[in-house]
Design a protein around this motif. Structure first.
Motif, PDB file in Angstrom:
ATOM      1  N   CYS A 114       0.834  -1.201   0.000  1.00  0.00           N
ATOM      2  CA  CYS A 114       0.000   0.000   0.000  1.00  0.00           C
ATOM      3  C   CYS A 114       0.870   1.254   0.000  1.00  0.00           C
ATOM      4  CB  CYS A 114      -0.917  -0.014   1.222  1.00  0.00           C
ATOM      5  SG  CYS A 114      -2.082   1.359   1.284  1.00  0.00           S
ATOM      6  N   GLY A 115       1.883   1.280   0.855  1.00  0.00           N
ATOM      7  CA  GLY A 115       2.774   2.436   0.923  1.00  0.00           C
ATOM      8  C   GLY A 115       3.501   2.688  -0.376  1.00  0.00           C
ATOM      9  N   ASP A 116       3.992   1.615  -1.000  1.00  0.00           N
ATOM     10  CA  ASP A 116       4.678   1.764  -2.288  1.00  0.00           C
ATOM     11  C   ASP A 116       3.722   2.273  -3.364  1.00  0.00           C
ATOM     12  OD1 ASP A 116       7.073   0.896  -1.238  1.00  0.00           O
ATOM     13  OD2 ASP A 116       6.909  -1.153  -2.027  1.00  0.00           O
ATOM     14  N   ALA A 117       2.475   1.808  -3.319  1.00  0.00           N
ATOM     15  CA  ALA A 117       1.489   2.238  -4.317  1.00  0.00           C
ATOM     16  C   ALA A 117       1.188   3.726  -4.182  1.00  0.00           C
ATOM     17  CB  ALA A 117       0.205   1.423  -4.157  1.00  0.00           C
ATOM     18  N   ILE A 118       1.056   4.199  -2.947  1.00  0.00           N
ATOM     19  CA  ILE A 118       0.806   5.626  -2.713  1.00  0.00           C
ATOM     20  C   ILE A 118       1.999   6.456  -3.173  1.00  0.00           C
ATOM     21  CG2 ILE A 118       0.451   7.388  -0.933  1.00  0.00           C
ATOM     22  CD1 ILE A 118      -1.055   5.196   0.680  1.00  0.00           C
ATOM     23  N   ALA A 119       3.194   6.033  -2.762  1.00  0.00           N
ATOM     24  CA  ALA A 119       4.408   6.774  -3.116  1.00  0.00           C
ATOM     25  C   ALA A 119       4.623   6.800  -4.628  1.00  0.00           C
ATOM     26  CB  ALA A 119       5.611   6.160  -2.410  1.00  0.00           C
ATOM     27  N   SER A 120       4.341   5.690  -5.298  1.00  0.00           N
ATOM     28  CA  SER A 120       4.532   5.625  -6.756  1.00  0.00           C
ATOM     29  C   SER A 120       3.596   6.577  -7.479  1.00  0.00           C
ATOM     30  CB  SER A 120       4.316   4.194  -7.244  1.00  0.00           C
ATOM     31  OG  SER A 120       5.306   3.322  -6.719  1.00  0.00           O
ATOM     32  N   ALA A 121       2.365   6.694  -6.978  1.00  0.00           N
ATOM     33  CA  ALA A 121       1.418   7.636  -7.578  1.00  0.00           C
ATOM     34  C   ALA A 121       1.901   9.067  -7.411  1.00  0.00           C
ATOM     35  CB  ALA A 121       0.036   7.466  -6.944  1.00  0.00           C
ATOM     36  N   ILE A 122       2.462   9.367  -6.247  1.00  0.00           N
ATOM     37  CA  ILE A 122       2.956  10.719  -5.969  1.00  0.00           C
ATOM     38  C   ILE A 122       4.199  11.018  -6.808  1.00  0.00           C
ATOM     39  CG2 ILE A 122       3.982  12.188  -4.194  1.00  0.00           C
ATOM     40  CD1 ILE A 122       2.204  10.616  -2.165  1.00  0.00           C
ATOM     41  N   ALA A 123       5.090  10.038  -6.886  1.00  0.00           N
ATOM     42  CA  ALA A 123       6.342  10.231  -7.619  1.00  0.00           C
ATOM     43  C   ALA A 123       6.151  10.189  -9.130  1.00  0.00           C
ATOM     44  CB  ALA A 123       7.363   9.172  -7.202  1.00  0.00           C
ATOM     45  N   GLY A 124       5.060   9.630  -9.588  1.00  0.00           N
ATOM     46  CA  GLY A 124       4.808   9.517 -11.020  1.00  0.00           C
ATOM     47  C   GLY A 124       5.585   8.405 -11.678  1.00  0.00           C
ATOM     48  N   LYS A 125       6.120   7.502 -10.874  1.00  0.00           N
ATOM     49  CA  LYS A 125       6.839   6.337 -11.381  1.00  0.00           C
ATOM     50  C   LYS A 125       6.894   5.299 -10.268  1.00  0.00           C
ATOM     51  CE  LYS A 125      11.418   8.078 -10.036  1.00  0.00           C
ATOM     52  NZ  LYS A 125      12.781   8.428 -10.501  1.00  0.00           N
ATOM     53  N   THR A 126       7.281   4.086 -10.594  1.00  0.00           N
ATOM     54  CA  THR A 126       7.353   3.035  -9.590  1.00  0.00           C
ATOM     55  C   THR A 126       8.510   3.275  -8.644  1.00  0.00           C
ATOM     56  OG1 THR A 126       6.394   1.415 -11.114  1.00  0.00           O
ATOM     57  CG2 THR A 126       7.589   0.561  -9.204  1.00  0.00           C
ATOM     58  N   VAL A 127       8.210   3.384  -7.361  1.00  0.00           N
ATOM     59  CA  VAL A 127       9.242   3.537  -6.329  1.00  0.00           C
ATOM     60  C   VAL A 127       8.962   2.511  -5.239  1.00  0.00           C
ATOM     61  CG1 VAL A 127       9.675   5.976  -6.790  1.00  0.00           C
ATOM     62  CG2 VAL A 127       7.924   5.341  -5.136  1.00  0.00           C
ATOM     63  N   THR A 128      10.020   2.115  -4.540  1.00  0.00           N
ATOM     64  CA  THR A 128       9.899   1.070  -3.518  1.00  0.00           C
ATOM     65  C   THR A 128      10.604   1.502  -2.252  1.00  0.00           C
ATOM     66  OG1 THR A 128       9.882  -0.631  -5.242  1.00  0.00           O
ATOM     67  CG2 THR A 128      10.320  -1.361  -2.987  1.00  0.00           C
ATOM     68  N   GLY A 129       9.947   1.346  -1.134  1.00  0.00           N
ATOM     69  CA  GLY A 129      10.537   1.696   0.147  1.00  0.00           C
ATOM     70  C   GLY A 129      11.446   0.611   0.676  1.00  0.00           C
ATOM     71  N   THR A 130      12.182   0.937   1.719  1.00  0.00           N
ATOM     72  CA  THR A 130      13.117  -0.013   2.315  1.00  0.00           C
ATOM     73  C   THR A 130      12.660  -0.497   3.689  1.00  0.00           C
ATOM     74  OG1 THR A 130      14.423   1.799   3.258  1.00  0.00           O
ATOM     75  CG2 THR A 130      15.089   0.972   1.095  1.00  0.00           C
ATOM     76  N   THR A 131      11.624   0.113   4.250  1.00  0.00           N
ATOM     77  CA  THR A 131      11.127  -0.361   5.540  1.00  0.00           C
ATOM     78  C   THR A 131      10.325  -1.639   5.328  1.00  0.00           C
ATOM     79  OG1 THR A 131       9.059   0.881   5.385  1.00  0.00           O
ATOM     80  CG2 THR A 131      10.933   1.986   6.414  1.00  0.00           C
ATOM     81  N   SER A 132      10.257  -2.472   6.353  1.00  0.00           N
ATOM     82  CA  SER A 132       9.469  -3.695   6.273  1.00  0.00           C
ATOM     83  C   SER A 132       8.546  -3.761   7.477  1.00  0.00           C
ATOM     84  CB  SER A 132      10.385  -4.925   6.251  1.00  0.00           C
ATOM     85  OG  SER A 132       9.626  -6.111   6.227  1.00  0.00           O
ATOM     86  N   SER A 133       7.253  -3.752   7.218  1.00  0.00           N
ATOM     87  CA  SER A 133       6.271  -3.731   8.302  1.00  0.00           C
ATOM     88  C   SER A 133       5.969  -5.121   8.839  1.00  0.00           C
ATOM     89  CB  SER A 133       4.976  -3.104   7.799  1.00  0.00           C
ATOM     90  OG  SER A 133       4.375  -3.950   6.835  1.00  0.00           O
ATOM     91  N   GLY A 134       6.340  -6.145   8.091  1.00  0.00           N
ATOM     92  CA  GLY A 134       5.952  -7.494   8.477  1.00  0.00           C
ATOM     93  C   GLY A 134       4.471  -7.734   8.266  1.00  0.00           C
ATOM     94  N   SER A 135       3.840  -6.844   7.494  1.00  0.00           N
ATOM     95  CA  SER A 135       2.401  -6.927   7.261  1.00  0.00           C
ATOM     96  C   SER A 135       2.065  -8.164   6.450  1.00  0.00           C
ATOM     97  CB  SER A 135       1.937  -5.675   6.520  1.00  0.00           C
ATOM     98  OG  SER A 135       0.574  -5.727   6.263  1.00  0.00           O
ATOM     99  N   ALA A 136       1.027  -8.850   6.861  1.00  0.00           N
ATOM    100  CA  ALA A 136       0.578 -10.031   6.139  1.00  0.00           C
ATOM    101  C   ALA A 136      -0.947 -10.049   6.116  1.00  0.00           C
ATOM    102  CB  ALA A 136       1.107 -11.304   6.810  1.00  0.00           C
ATOM    103  N   PRO A 137      -1.542 -10.649   5.116  1.00  0.00           N
ATOM    104  CA  PRO A 137      -3.001 -10.694   5.045  1.00  0.00           C
ATOM    105  C   PRO A 137      -3.611 -11.373   6.265  1.00  0.00           C
ATOM    106  CG  PRO A 137      -2.030 -11.351   2.955  1.00  0.00           C
ATOM    107  CD  PRO A 137      -0.911 -11.270   3.949  1.00  0.00           C
TER     108      PRO A 137
END
Length: 287
Positions: A157-180
């Motif tokens: 979700c965070g990468d998707a928000i950031a990519s929309a803002i940046a206007g290109k695909t961007v990827t963060g380095t933090t890891s939330s350990g989030s799982a479905p």
């Protein structure tokens, strides 16, 4: 390169919505990932999350003060929704942020596989109304939707928000350990929660409101034994309420405690009257 303010909504003193997911916990994971992804891409990002406001009003004022401390290209407020819906939506003050909001909706919907509820508008949301410059409020998904919870991943979700803002695909380095989340989580599951419930059960028995088993497991007997509490009440049950809400524990149900109850009720979609009745007890117990 752009300059941005990003923050997670609410805090653990005046928490957000709870369900299969906890809004306050998850919006901070999303915020950390958005900030990381934008910074990796070379943008300047300020974290305007507030963890000290003890009322809903102070929490919002603190966030806005942080946001308004420096000019930016966009302010991004991250939240999770509640109320029986499903999917992602983004709120705007006016159409100046329509395009970026639509891009975020599309990205998050695609990344998580949840419905795109689209761009919405409001002139009453405090952060949108009071923040200088352009601002958006992202409702990433619904905490009470099994569909959304089973697809949830804060990093995606965070990468998707950031990519929309940046206007290109961007990827963060933090890891939330989030799982479905595939099944509802049994509550309470932690020793802290069990201990608080155990002490509440014991106090309700001591004061003659119930005659229940003191086992730290909330259920219908625990709920039935909780008395209605309001401004003017005093004693150990008020202390337990204050402890749960994260306000000063003095055993006196005064205006500050009432304000904290109102903020809690609003966050959980309850009638915000400042009175701890059955529905508010149910939310406090996690039932």
């Amino acid at each position: 390169m752009g300059v941005y303010n990003v923050h997670g909504g609410h805090n653990f003193i005046v928490p957000g919505a709870k369900g299969l997911l906890d809004e306050t916990t998850e919006d901070r994971k999303v915020t950390a990932r958005v900030i990381s992804a934008l910074r990796v891409a070379g943008h300047t990002v300020y974290d305007c999350t507030d963890d000290s406001g003890r009322t809903q009003g102070r929490n919002l004022a603190n966030i806005v003060a942080k946001c308004n401390a420096h000019p930016v290209d966009l302010n991004i407020s991250n939240h999770l929704n509640a109320g029986g819906g499903t999917g992602v939506e983004v709120w705007c003050y006016d159409e100046k942020t329509k395009d970026i909001a639509a891009a975020i909706c599309q990205n998050v919907s695609a990344a998580l596989g949840i419905p795109n509820r689209g761009v919405k508008y409001s002139k009453s949301l405090y952060v949108l109304r009071k923040t200088s410059g352009r601002a958006i409020l992202v409702e990433c998904c619904f905490v009470d939707s099994q569909n959304d919870a089973s697809h949830w991943n804060a990093d995606k979700c965070g990468d998707a928000i950031a990519s929309a803002i940046a206007g290109k695909t961007v990827t963060g380095t933090t890891s939330s350990g989030s799982a479905p989340v595939t099944t509802p989580v049994a509550k309470p599951a932690t020793s802290t929660g069990n201990d608080w419930v155990r002490r509440l059960q014991s106090e309700c028995n001591t004061q003659g409101f119930s005659n229940q088993k003191v086992d730290g497991i909330p259920g219908k007997n625990t709920l039935a034994g909780c008395p209605t509490c309001r401004k003017g009440a005093r004693g150990n049950i008020t202390r337990l309420i204050q402890e749960k809400l994260g306000v000063a524990v003095d055993g006196i149900f005064g205006q500050k405690t009432k304000n904290a109850v109102i903020a809690f009720q609003r966050a959980h979609g309850l009638i915000a009257d400042g009175i701890v009745g059955k529905n508010t007890w149910r939310a406090l117990l996690g039932l």
